[in-house]
Structures are given as C-alpha cells and as structure tokens.
Design an enzyme around this catalytic site. Structure first.
Site, PDB file in Angstrom:
ATOM      1  N   GLU C 102       0.841  -1.196   0.000  1.00  0.00           N
ATOM      2  CA  GLU C 102       0.000   0.000   0.000  1.00  0.00           C
ATOM      3  C   GLU C 102       0.874   1.243   0.000  1.00  0.00           C
ATOM      4  OE1 GLU C 102       0.579   2.103   3.256  1.00  0.00           O
ATOM      5  OE2 GLU C 102      -1.529   1.736   3.718  1.00  0.00           O
ATOM      6  N   CYS C 134      -3.534  -4.331   3.973  1.00  0.00           N
ATOM      7  CA  CYS C 134      -2.570  -5.249   4.585  1.00  0.00           C
ATOM      8  C   CYS C 134      -2.623  -6.658   4.021  1.00  0.00           C
ATOM      9  CB  CYS C 134      -2.755  -5.290   6.093  1.00  0.00           C
ATOM     10  SG  CYS C 134      -2.394  -3.720   6.875  1.00  0.00           S
ATOM     11  N   THR C 175       2.060   1.829  15.254  1.00  0.00           N
ATOM     12  CA  THR C 175       2.240   0.483  14.688  1.00  0.00           C
ATOM     13  C   THR C 175       2.713   0.460  13.241  1.00  0.00           C
ATOM     14  OG1 THR C 175      -0.108   0.470  14.100  1.00  0.00           O
ATOM     15  CG2 THR C 175       0.519  -0.542  16.206  1.00  0.00           C
ATOM     16  N   ARG C 223     -12.709   2.133  16.176  1.00  0.00           N
ATOM     17  CA  ARG C 223     -13.146   0.823  16.697  1.00  0.00           C
ATOM     18  C   ARG C 223     -13.925   0.009  15.668  1.00  0.00           C
ATOM     19  NH1 ARG C 223     -12.517  -0.642  21.594  1.00  0.00           N
ATOM     20  NH2 ARG C 223     -14.481  -1.780  21.738  1.00  0.00           N
ATOM     21  N   THR C 225     -12.848  -0.746  12.955  1.00  0.00           N
ATOM     22  CA  THR C 225     -11.880  -1.612  12.278  1.00  0.00           C
ATOM     23  C   THR C 225     -11.784  -2.983  12.947  1.00  0.00           C
ATOM     24  OG1 THR C 225     -10.064  -0.810  13.638  1.00  0.00           O
ATOM     25  CG2 THR C 225     -10.417   0.330  11.549  1.00  0.00           C
ATOM     26  N   HIS C 258      -3.065 -11.843  10.814  1.00  0.00           N
ATOM     27  CA  HIS C 258      -2.576 -10.481  10.610  1.00  0.00           C
ATOM     28  C   HIS C 258      -2.465  -9.794  11.969  1.00  0.00           C
ATOM     29  CE1 HIS C 258      -1.834  -6.578   9.093  1.00  0.00           C
ATOM     30  NE2 HIS C 258      -2.977  -6.090   9.551  1.00  0.00           N
ATOM     31  N   ASN C 290       3.341  -3.270  12.822  1.00  0.00           N
ATOM     32  CA  ASN C 290       2.499  -3.802  11.750  1.00  0.00           C
ATOM     33  C   ASN C 290       3.119  -3.421  10.409  1.00  0.00           C
ATOM     34  OD1 ASN C 290       0.574  -4.492   9.892  1.00  0.00           O
ATOM     35  ND2 ASN C 290      -1.026  -3.123  10.697  1.00  0.00           N
ATOM     36  N   SER C 320      -7.773  -4.206   4.945  1.00  0.00           N
ATOM     37  CA  SER C 320      -8.903  -3.297   5.116  1.00  0.00           C
ATOM     38  C   SER C 320      -9.597  -3.077   3.790  1.00  0.00           C
ATOM     39  CB  SER C 320      -8.423  -1.972   5.683  1.00  0.00           C
ATOM     40  OG  SER C 320      -8.049  -2.151   7.016  1.00  0.00           O
TER      41      SER C 320
END
Lengths: 383, 133, 369
Positions: C102, C134, C175, C223, C225, C258, C290, C320
């Site tokens: 990305e 991701c 992250t 949240r 997510t 993940h 991450n 995502s």
C-alpha cells in the site's frame, strides 16, 4: 621545432568577483598579458575552463574571448582537461608555436565558481571523474581524496599532522602575493581543528570557491627577440591515467605525473637537481604529498618529510608554491594551470616581489586534471 | 543542471542493480561499464560476470559536503571495498553509523535508493554495501 | 463480539459448492522464503512521549523504521534475494513477480518491474503490483500460486512489502512499520520448504481504513476496524477454509493472523477456539510493528524459521476494505536445509538500533523541506 617563450603574463586576483562576469575576468587577464608582452595581436587563442559549461552554461569561450578583445577573426577555441584545462590551453598553444604555425599565441585559463551554489560547485568539481560510476553514487572530489588520504596514512603510518603542514606552508607564501585569495598565515592547529569535509580531510586542507583568470602570451624565438622578451623558455609535456584513481593498480602513485615529468625534463635538457622551485597541484594536502613523491622529489611514503624538514619554504632546498599554491593563492579550476606557469615566470624574471627567490634558473609546474587522470608538467628555464 | 538523466541511469542498470560487469578474457581486468577495448591489455574479448556480493572495507570517508541530489542523505559514507574476487569498488555504505566503521570489516551488497531527483521525481536505485548481516 | 461469529451461511454454502468443482491441478510448493526488516526501531513509548499520551497499554513495544534510502521496492528486493538464496533456482526462470503493497514509491510505475530487474528475472516475466491494504501480500501469493498450479509458469515470486505511514499522533503511528517478505513458488515437492495445501478468500465492502488519491496518510474508522472488519473477515475466512478443505484445528500446529497490534490475533484465536500457544510463535508485531502487506507473511517466515517437517500452518491475513485470505501450509522435509541458506528473520529483528522521534520523522520524510 621552434622553441616557446613566455612573453607576457596577466593575472586577476583570485577572489569571489561578485560584480564581474566570466568573460570580463578572462578579458582582463588577457589584456594584462598582452600589455605585459607589449603586443596587441596574436595568431590564435586557446582558452581553458573546467566549469564554464556547467556553472555559466557557457561554452564557445574561444570566440567569446576574441570578441571581448576585439580580435574576432583569428582562430580561437576552448581546451578542456578538467582542473588541468589551463595547462591544456598552454599545451595547445605551445604545440602550435613548436609546429611553427604561429608566432604568438594567447593562452588563457578561467573559471568562476562563485556563480554556483555550494552543492552545484561540489557536483561541478566531479565532472572530471567518471560520472556514471563515482558521480552516480554521490562520491565527491574530496571524498575520493579522503580515501587516498586514509590509504596513505595507513600504508605509511603517517599522522595527519605531518600532511596538514602543507596548507600552513601555502598560506605563509601567500602573504606577499598580491593576486592571492587568502594572503594570511594560518597555524597547524587551525588546519587540524577545521571541520571535516570528508574524514580525514579537513576544510583547511582543501581549496575554496574561487574566481580567477590567468593568461600567458607564448611566442617563438623571433617574436621574443622583437619584443625584447627572450627570457624564459617553456617546455610542456602531458600524460593520462584512469579517471578514478581507486581503480588504478596503486591509487597512491601517479604514473601520469612521473611520465610527463621525465618527458619534460628530457626535452628541456636539464636535470631534476637544476629545478630550483616547483608549483605543485595541492587541490588537497594529500594530493600535494602524493605529487611530491610522483614528481620524484621524495621517495614513496616520504613526501611529507620535505615539509617537516622545511625544504619547501622560500629558503629551503626546493621552494614550493611560492605564491600560495592552490590552497592560498586560490584554485579557480581551469585557470590554475596558467597561474602556476605565470608564477614561475614571475620568479624567473625577478618580478616575484617579497617572495623573490635568489638565482634560480629553472622551475617546474605540475598541473592535474582530476586526481592525476591528466598530468601536465611544464618546465620554465631562464634563457 | 545536475539532474538524473533517465536514459543514462537506465542503460547501466545491470551494473547498478546487480553488479554485472565485464571481465577481460585475457588479463582479467574488470570493467564496470560495457567496454570495447580492455583498458589494461587492449584486447577486445570480455565475459559478462556477476561480481561477488561480499567484500571487505579497505578505506572509508564520510561526505559532509554533498553534491546536488544527495543533500538529504548527508552525511553519508563512501567506502572503498575489495570484493571476494579482488575487484575493488567504490560504494556508499548504508545501515552503518560512522562510529561502527572499521577497516577490514565485512560488507555485503544491498539494493537502495541512491538518489532522488527533485524536479522530475524519478528515483535512481542501485547498489550500496552494508555491514554483513 | 459474538456477531463476528455469525457466518453468512449463504456465502459459505456458495463457496462450498463452488469449491466442490475445484480440482487441484498441481502441487504448489514454497521453494524459498525470505523476510527483511530494516535496522531502525522507534519505541512506542517514544511516540507516546512526543504526543503526551499515556505510556501504558500501547499497541506494540516498538516498530521497524526504514532508512532514508529504503522503500517498498528496496525492501522487496532484499526479501526476494533471501528467498532466492533458499530456493536455489536461477532468477531468470521466474515467470511472475507480484508485489503487494500500500506504499508504492510511484503512483504510476510498477514496483514489480524494478524488483524483477534487480533480482535478474527480466525480461521473460510478468510483473504486477497488488493493492489490498494489509492483505496485498497474501493476495500476490494467491495469484503466484494459481499461475504455478495452472502450469502457466514454472516459478513465481510473491512479495508483501510496505513502508507504512500513520498520520502523526494517530493511533496507527504507533504500529505502522516497514518490512518485506518474499516467497518463491514452484511445483517441485522434493526441494520444497512447504506445500500450500489450500487457500481461500473472504471479501466484503467494509470501509474500515482507506487512503484517497494524493493523500499522504490513511484514514480509518477507529473501533469499527475491529468487530465488523478484522474479526468478521478473519473468522469467516478461516472457517470457510477449514470447512471447505475438511481440516480442524487439531490438524494445525501454528496459527498466524494479521497483526495490527499484539492483542487482535489472540482475540481472533479466542473467537475461533484456537489454543493461543499456536499463535505465539508467529507473532512479530510486538517487536517490529504492523508491516502491513508484509505482516502476516513475516509471521509465516518466522514460523518457517522454526517449524518441523510435517507440521501444518494456518495463516489468515486481513486487508482493510476488507477481506481475509487464509492458507493451509504443510511444512516439508526441505525446510531444515533451506533455512540454513540465508539469515533468519530473527537476525534482522535482532539487528536493531533505536532512533528518536525526530530521526524517525526525518527517515520517513515527515519533515517538510
């Protein structure tokens, strides 16, 4: 083959000439040289410049200078061999006289670095290296010098304080040089505490941004007699080497220097011991030391000893860079080679002012393009 | 003035990306860029070779006064490296702090952004060396 | 949270029926793998210090930060070269190079061509970039696996690589990290590290995180997510794969999810009823952050660095937008020999130097010059 004589010299002060242009500077030096020689016309002009094409985006310096001098019509052209461009112009002019194709030639060196920003000048100083290789990775002229410096100190177990004496010597000699960029003394401490440009090389072991132009009028014997200037005879020789010193078999030895020097000595018919003053190409302190060795004035690994023993001072056995050299007289790239020969001429014709050496009959000037990728050795001897 | 010229950067990508070079068939001289004549023995036959990926550092310096296009990376290290086969090469040393540099240290090749051109935004990639992992 | 477990039975049924017709054409074998993590780390505490946040309960301990001269492409090359060392195949025989990311250095100009050129796979190769937040890396792996399985190429290279950026002060800044993982895929079982036995995907339109054109940093729905995005997709992807292929968790020795932080994978494990001991060996986010498209694949690299022949790995990525790819991978005899041919991920994780926030900001070009 006709012999070549220096009939006149013209120097501008090495400085940051904010108000003057490149063409103005080279015309100024040229007029001084013509006036010094006492002539108004020459058969041809050669102009040496390393940087004008990139910093001023100006080529065609031959025709440009002819026009500035009101000499349009005569053959005139640029000659380029990186930081030895000035010496290359001398070479071209001398060869023309030797070939009996001219009676009088004007040779000029010029560069005007203050027109560039500092990064531009750093980039410009690399154009004499192999750009696709060393330029691409961000190596600079000074970083390559620094690598040689570090190789040298390791191989010969010499400390920096020995080599850094060279700039001290140059500044001492520049004090009485009216055309020098930095006519003041410095101490070894000043050199050793100046900031790094590229470890171990420090700011005061390098040269600064400089503008300047220098010119010589070269003539054949007949013209020299007419002008009553049969005073110094010039022999110039040249040799080349790989562009990147680090790709050579031994990066700490300049074969181009020793080759051009032995050729020049043999053609001028004098021996090295007859050379009583030298102008060497100290673009950095380490280049000065390596030059002294490759010129044959010191054994390999011993060049710095000449400094330590004071042999390069005005009262030493082989006075060196008597007007300050590249470090203190200044190093306007393409002009430097001509400053060097002009300064020898001033010594040999007893016009060196307070720095005049006694009874010298011959001097040698060494001019380098890049790190000895091109070497010129000029010998000037009293007639 | 001093910009990345795309065709110039691109045409040498074999060397810049993978250290592909040309070795003289007769005297063994290594040429980084496609030669016509061996600069050492003047003969004209070459083999394309892949230079070794590792070597040792034989001299280094730190560039404090950069040329155009390298301002952002300054200070950066330029190393003089002897590869496993004896070929000597000049390279930036990356992932290394100046105080970690040691003569003789083992280094290995890596692939990095060498230079970024501001006005055109082209990125020039190529080899750099780093302390061996 | 239990909502996440309610599987859309129509979807699962549909997938089951669909999968029933699929016949595996060829084995899909991981011949070489490689993980790369840059040298620099910034501690989560350091980021918290700068923004005056509480220094407890941070999502990771520290994250990997690329050097100024690194980007998605250079890290992809690093990982690919390690994978090549293990695979022992001539790079010219690689028929496809797919890079999932990305954080493309060029909006237009593929990463894949530069990577392919740098490893010597050009010119007889297909190269492409994949974007799916991701999960772009596992997506690249799907396409490479499919090309190999179908016999269209002999060898393929799948890479997940990212220099992820979080907006300063955003939760993601703690992250968003840099790293890359690469896999060389072929059909030769004898020389294999592991076999990809099965994979599936579970994708819906769920806008939990996005970045519009010309935007520097992504935006997300906090949240949101979690439950409808991460957990829903991972749980359903894994369930579908297990049901499809007739596996259960007793068949699985390692589970890799993940890792947007160090908590989510364990919550997912709990939702699925997985022993968390199977999750721990593949955790990398705590020490490197991450790494987005590389994240779950670096978990796989870490597991391959320690797994024994015959063991089975379940991997579920999350991207995502949103979706999850899950894989069942069986470790082969070749793993022990191949592992020794190049540095393990641990070497790169241990090779670390802490930098302060301002150096991190400089490295990631957050300072306007």
């Amino acid at each position: 083959m006709s012999k070549v004589y220096v009939a006149g010299v013209g120097l501008t002060k090495v400085d940051e000439h904010w108000r003057e242009s490149l063409e103005y500077l080279m015309a100024e030096a040229s007029l001084k040289a013509l006036d010094d020689a006492g002539i108004s016309r020459v058969d041809s002009i050669y102009v040496g410049s390393m940087l004008s094409q990139v910093l001023q985006e100006q080529s065609h310096l031959g025709a440009l200078l002819a026009e500035e001098l009101g000499l349009s019509g005569i053959p005139a052209m640029g000659v380029e061999a990186a930081s030895a461009s000035g010496a290359a112009a001398v070479y071209a002019g001398a060869r023309e006289i030797e070939a009996s194709r001219a009676n009088a030639v004007l040779v000029v060196g010029v560069d005007k670095m203050s027109d560039g920003m500092s990064e531009e000048v750093t980039s410009a100083m690399m154009i004499g290296e192999r750009q696709e290789y060393t330029g691409f990775i961000g190596a600079t002229f000074y970083s390559i010098n620094a690598l040689l410096y570090s190789l040298y100190m390791n191989r010969y177990s010499v400390g920096q304080e020995k080599i850094a004496l060279f700039p001290v010597l140059c500044h001492e000699h520049a004090v009485n040089a009216p055309h020098a960029q930095y006519p003041f003394k410095i101490k070894l401490d000043t050199v050793l505490s100046s900031p790094y440009v590229a470890e171990p090389l420090r700011r005061f072991e390098t040269t600064a941004i400089a503008d300047g132009a220098a010119a010589l009028v070269l003539v054949n014997e007949e013209t020299a007699r007419k002008l009553d200037s049969l005073k110094t005879e010039l022999v110039i020789e040249s040799a080349t080497d790989y562009l990147t010193p680090l790709q050579r078999e031994d990066p700490l030895w300049f074969p181009s220097v020793s080759l051009s020097t032995s050729k020049a000595l043999s053609r001028s018919g004098i021996e090295k011991k007859d050379i009583k003053t030298i102008e060497i190409f100290d673009a950095t302190s380490i280049m000065a030391v390596l030059s002294l060795e490759s010129l044959g004035f010191a054994e390999r690994g011993e060049g710095w000893r000449l400094l330590e023993r004071g042999e390069l001072t005005l009262s030493g056995s082989i006075p060196c860079n008597t007007f300050g050299g590249l470090k203190a007289r200044g190093h306007p790239a393409g002009a430097t080679g001509i400053y060097q020969i002009a300064e020898l001429h001033l010594q040999l014709t007893h016009r060196a002012g307070k720095n005049q050496l006694d009874s010298i009959k011959a001097g040698l000037a060494q001019s380098l393009g890049g790190i000895a990728s091109t070497a010129f050795t000029s010998i000037l001897k009293e007639v | 003035m001093f910009r990345i010229k795309v065709p110039r950067y691109w045409r040498h990508k074999d060397f810049r990306y993978r250290l592909n070079a040309w070795k003289c068939n007769h005297c063994g001289e290594v040429h980084f860029f496609k030669p016509l004549v061996c600069r050492r023995c003047r003969l004209r036959e070459f083999n394309k070779v892949m230079l070794p990926e590792t070597g040792k550092l034989i001299a280094y310096t730190i560039v404090r006064s950069p040329p155009c296009g390298f301002e952002e990376q300054t200070p950066y290290i330029i190393g003089f490296i002897e590869l496993e086969d004896g070929t000597r090469i000049l390279s930036q040393i990356t992932d290394c702090y100046p105080e970690e540099l040691k003569l003789g240290m083992k280094v290995e090749v890596t692939f990095r952004r060498v230079r970024e051109d501001d006005p055109d935004k082209i990125i020039a990639y190529g080899y750099k060396f780093r302390p061996a992992i | 949270m239990s909502d996440a477990l309610i599987v859309n039975s129509y979807n699962v049924a549909g997938m089951l029926m669909f999968r029933d017709y699929m016949v595996k054409m060829n084995s899909v074998i991981i011949l070489g793998y490689g993980g790369y993590v840059p040298r620099y780390r910034v501690r989560a505490e350091e980021i918290a210090r700068v923004w005056g946040e509480e220094q407890t309960g941070l999502p990771v301990e520290e994250k990997a930060v690329a050097s100024l001269d690194e980007d998605t492409i250079t890290m992809a090359v690093e990982a690919a070269r390690i994978a090549l060392k293990r695979a022992g195949i001539p790079p010219s025989r690689i028929g496809a190079v797919h890079v999932g990311t990305e954080s493309k250095p060029y909006a237009v100009k593929p990463c894949g061509t530069i990577v392919a050129e740098a490893i010597g796979a050009t010119p007889k190769v297909t190269a492409a970039d994949f974007e799916f937040a991701c999960k772009a890396g596992t997506e690249a792996l799907q396409f490479i696996s499919s090309l190999v399985e179908a016999g269209r190429i002999d060898y393929g290279l799948a890479i997940g690589s990212d220099t992820a950026q979080g907006r300063p002060r955003d939760a993601l800044e703690y992250t968003a990290a840099s790293g890359a993982a690469a896999f060389i895929i072929g059909r030769d079982k004898d020389k294999g590290v592991a076999e990809i036995e099965a994979w599936t995907s579970y994708v819906t339109d769920t806008p939990d995180f996005w970045r519009r054109e010309y935007e520097r940093y992504p935006r997300h729905t906090a949240r949101f997510t979690g439950d409808p995005a991460y957990f829903h997709h991972i749980v359903n992807s894994v369930k579908a794969l297990l049901d499809d292929e007739g596996y259960n968790f007793n068949d699985i020795d390692y589970v890799i999810f993940h890792q947007p932080n160090v908590r989510f994978p364990f919550v997912a494990a709990k939702l699925l009823g997985v022993d968390i001991e199977k999750v721990k060996p593949g955790m990398v986010a705590g020490t490197i952050g991450n790494t987005y498209a590389a994240c779950s694949l670096l978990g796989l690299v870490k597991v391959l660095d320690q797994a024994k022949p015959g063991q089975r790995i379940l991997l579920a990525s999350f991207g995502s937008g949103a979706g999850s790819d899950s894989y069942i991978i069986r470790v082969l005899d070749g793993v022990e020999l191949k592992r020794e041919l190049a540095p393990t991920l641990e070497k790169f994780i241990e090779r670390k130097t802490y930098i302060d926030y301002i150096t991190y900001a400089k490295n990631r070009r957050k300072i306007i010059m």
